[in-house]
Design a protein around this motif. Sequence first.
Motif, PDB file in Angstrom:
ATOM      1  N   PRO A 294       3.388 -12.041   4.694  1.00 11.32           N
ATOM      2  CA  PRO A 294       2.214 -11.384   5.269  1.00 11.32           C
ATOM      3  C   PRO A 294       2.474 -11.073   6.750  1.00 11.32           C
ATOM      4  CG  PRO A 294       1.578 -13.317   4.001  1.00 11.32           C
ATOM      5  CD  PRO A 294       3.073 -13.369   4.133  1.00 11.32           C
ATOM      6  N   PRO A 295       2.163  -9.873   7.221  1.00 13.04           N
ATOM      7  CA  PRO A 295       2.533  -9.480   8.580  1.00 13.04           C
ATOM      8  C   PRO A 295       1.550  -9.902   9.648  1.00 13.04           C
ATOM      9  CG  PRO A 295       1.580  -7.619   7.438  1.00 13.04           C
ATOM     10  CD  PRO A 295       1.639  -8.737   6.447  1.00 13.04           C
ATOM     11  N   ARG A 397       5.810  -3.526   1.600  1.00 15.81           N
ATOM     12  CA  ARG A 397       4.917  -2.525   1.007  1.00 15.81           C
ATOM     13  C   ARG A 397       3.510  -2.684   1.569  1.00 15.81           C
ATOM     14  NH1 ARG A 397       4.276  -6.416  -3.357  1.00 15.81           N
ATOM     15  NH2 ARG A 397       2.025  -6.650  -3.790  1.00 15.81           N
ATOM     16  N   ILE A 398       2.825  -1.588   1.690  1.00 12.75           N
ATOM     17  CA  ILE A 398       1.396  -1.537   1.995  1.00 12.75           C
ATOM     18  C   ILE A 398       0.762  -0.726   0.876  1.00 12.75           C
ATOM     19  CG2 ILE A 398      -0.376  -0.921   3.678  1.00 12.75           C
ATOM     20  CD1 ILE A 398       1.660  -2.963   4.695  1.00 12.75           C
ATOM     21  N   VAL A 405     -13.301  -3.202   1.354  1.00 12.97           N
ATOM     22  CA  VAL A 405     -12.996  -4.585   1.748  1.00 12.97           C
ATOM     23  C   VAL A 405     -11.481  -4.811   1.703  1.00 12.97           C
ATOM     24  CG1 VAL A 405     -13.287  -7.021   1.165  1.00 12.97           C
ATOM     25  CG2 VAL A 405     -15.224  -5.436   0.974  1.00 12.97           C
ATOM     26  N   ASP A 406     -10.830  -4.327   0.650  1.00 11.77           N
ATOM     27  CA  ASP A 406      -9.366  -4.452   0.557  1.00 11.77           C
ATOM     28  C   ASP A 406      -8.696  -3.726   1.710  1.00 11.77           C
ATOM     29  OD1 ASP A 406      -9.647  -5.913  -1.765  1.00 11.77           O
ATOM     30  OD2 ASP A 406      -9.336  -4.165  -3.088  1.00 11.77           O
ATOM     31  N   ARG A 407      -9.216  -2.539   2.043  1.00  6.71           N
ATOM     32  CA  ARG A 407      -8.629  -1.806   3.174  1.00  6.71           C
ATOM     33  C   ARG A 407      -8.844  -2.564   4.474  1.00  6.71           C
ATOM     34  NH1 ARG A 407     -11.113   2.533   0.631  1.00  6.71           N
ATOM     35  NH2 ARG A 407     -12.698   2.750   2.285  1.00  6.71           N
ATOM     36  N   ALA A 408      -9.992  -3.172   4.606  1.00  4.62           N
ATOM     37  CA  ALA A 408     -10.324  -3.895   5.834  1.00  4.62           C
ATOM     38  C   ALA A 408      -9.356  -5.054   6.077  1.00  4.62           C
ATOM     39  CB  ALA A 408     -11.760  -4.409   5.785  1.00  4.62           C
ATOM     40  N   THR A 416      -3.066  -7.577   0.895  1.00  2.31           N
ATOM     41  CA  THR A 416      -1.884  -7.581   0.014  1.00  2.31           C
ATOM     42  C   THR A 416      -0.622  -7.127   0.746  1.00  2.31           C
ATOM     43  OG1 THR A 416      -2.370  -5.324  -0.730  1.00  2.31           O
ATOM     44  CG2 THR A 416      -3.305  -7.155  -2.018  1.00  2.31           C
ATOM     45  N   ASP A 417      -0.742  -6.875   2.036  1.00  2.56           N
ATOM     46  CA  ASP A 417       0.418  -6.415   2.802  1.00  2.56           C
ATOM     47  C   ASP A 417       1.551  -7.445   2.747  1.00  2.56           C
ATOM     48  OD1 ASP A 417      -1.365  -4.456   3.571  1.00  2.56           O
ATOM     49  OD2 ASP A 417      -1.713  -5.297   5.570  1.00  2.56           O
TER      50      ASP A 417
END
Length: 538
Positions: A294-295, A397-398, A405-408, A416-417
């Motif tokens: 995770p970044p 991957r992104i 909410v997932d985008r947030a 999931t990044d």
Amino acid sequence: MTLKGGLNFMQSKTRWWILGTGGTAVVVVLSMAGYLLLAPGPAYVPPQNSPATQPQALTADDVAHAYAQGFETLDPTAAAKVTDDPTAATAALTLVFKNMSNARLTASLAGNAVGDTASMNVDWHSGQLDMAYQVPLKMVQANGKWAVHWTDADIHPELAKGQSLALRTTPGGSSLTDRNGQPMTMDSVPKSVKAGVQQAIGGDLQAVDGHSITIVDATGTDVKTLEQKEGTKKAAYALTIDGTVQAAAQKAVDGVQGAATIVALQASTGEVLGIATNSAFDSGNLSPLTGTFPPGSTIKIVTATAAIEHGLTANSTVNCPNTVHIGPRTIPNEDTLKLGSPPDYATAMHEAFAYSCNTTFAQLAANLGANDLPTAAHQLGLGVDFDIPGMTTNTGRIDAASDEVDRAVDGFGQGTDLVSPFGMAVVAATVHNGHATTPMLLRGQQTTATGQVAAPSAGVLDQVRTMMREVCTVGTARGLASLPGTYGKTGTAEVGDGAAHGWFVGYRNDVAFAVLLPHADSSGPAVNVAGTFLRTIG
């Protein structure tokens, strides 16, 4: 004189014995000569010059064989003592055996000595060089003993007085060098790419040395080359690794108690300058090239890029409250961070970036389209599949997200990044150079890229650079403010119930880098490691 019984003694040197045998007396008369033969005395010792006790004299053939044997066994004393000048012979033989110490030697007498002459076969071997010759030996006699008449030609027939032989080696050199042409061994190749490099170049790095045997004078100066075999070089390979950068990265991560890694690229070209991991990182079977993590807030480089591409600027007003509600999800900032004034906590985007405001970038990402983050990530190199000779990589991957909410949560690196340190170094290089980066490890062997797209526009990247610089002057990496020209982004990535990963990604001068300390609990240690690395390379 008259004895009892009326017997007269006839001569003064005559002796009488009466031997008793039974009851009979026997009279024996012996002369003095007879006494000397029968009387006890010392054992007989032959004269010292008797042929029965004198060692058999060595023949000329024996002496010649002894010289050849001492020569072959590299024993200067044994060979010299059968010459007529042992002192000079010992000195000359000692010198030639030293000069030729890296060669193998065989020597033997060629047949038997004939009269006062003999011949010795000599063969020196070194690598692919083989020099064979015969040495005539002159046999002389002194005081009845044979000896080899000593001259320097008893080593090689072309040697004049005071000359010797010497083996010269011309290194074939390594077939592998770094970017500066300095020879490299597999031990100096970064651990993460060693197997790939071996596979790419066939695994054998050792070229064949060249050799020559020369006549040298008393000062060691070459007089004449007798035999020469040129070395052979295999196909030369050059890695893009910079020895100074690699050493600095390794030193920086070795100073960390927990796991740590640094990946460094030449920002302008994408060439790999160094890849360092410490023992704790290696023991966890982690990879800085293919392992994804995770970044955390380092992904805000991508989120800011996407936001600017969709109409915002670094100076646009955004909100940075301590928490924000997006759908059913409450998103907090680290500690009690909030910027601006209530009630809306308005601030400029560059300030929210510098202080790494999660609530700001969650809102920005939630307002983007489903594919906007993945598109910006691809523009910066994340998600691109590189085929790089000598190394295997996975940038990360992104994913597209239709749910806000997932985008947030993706927008501040906690969804999931997944990215690798290598992938984030590519991102930093792309921001620096303004075009799609194509990494390389082996010079002359081209990288291919699948899924690569054009980098963001110069106008977009100029603003991202400005924000990354502010991080290092007044923001979360202000500990690097004393290093001019340093750009970066910190990241703290929560990982389940364990301690968070610590990141620092950026560039300085022409070196783009990503530092990851798994489970360091914050980005602070990663910033410190980056500072150690950057100060070392200058």
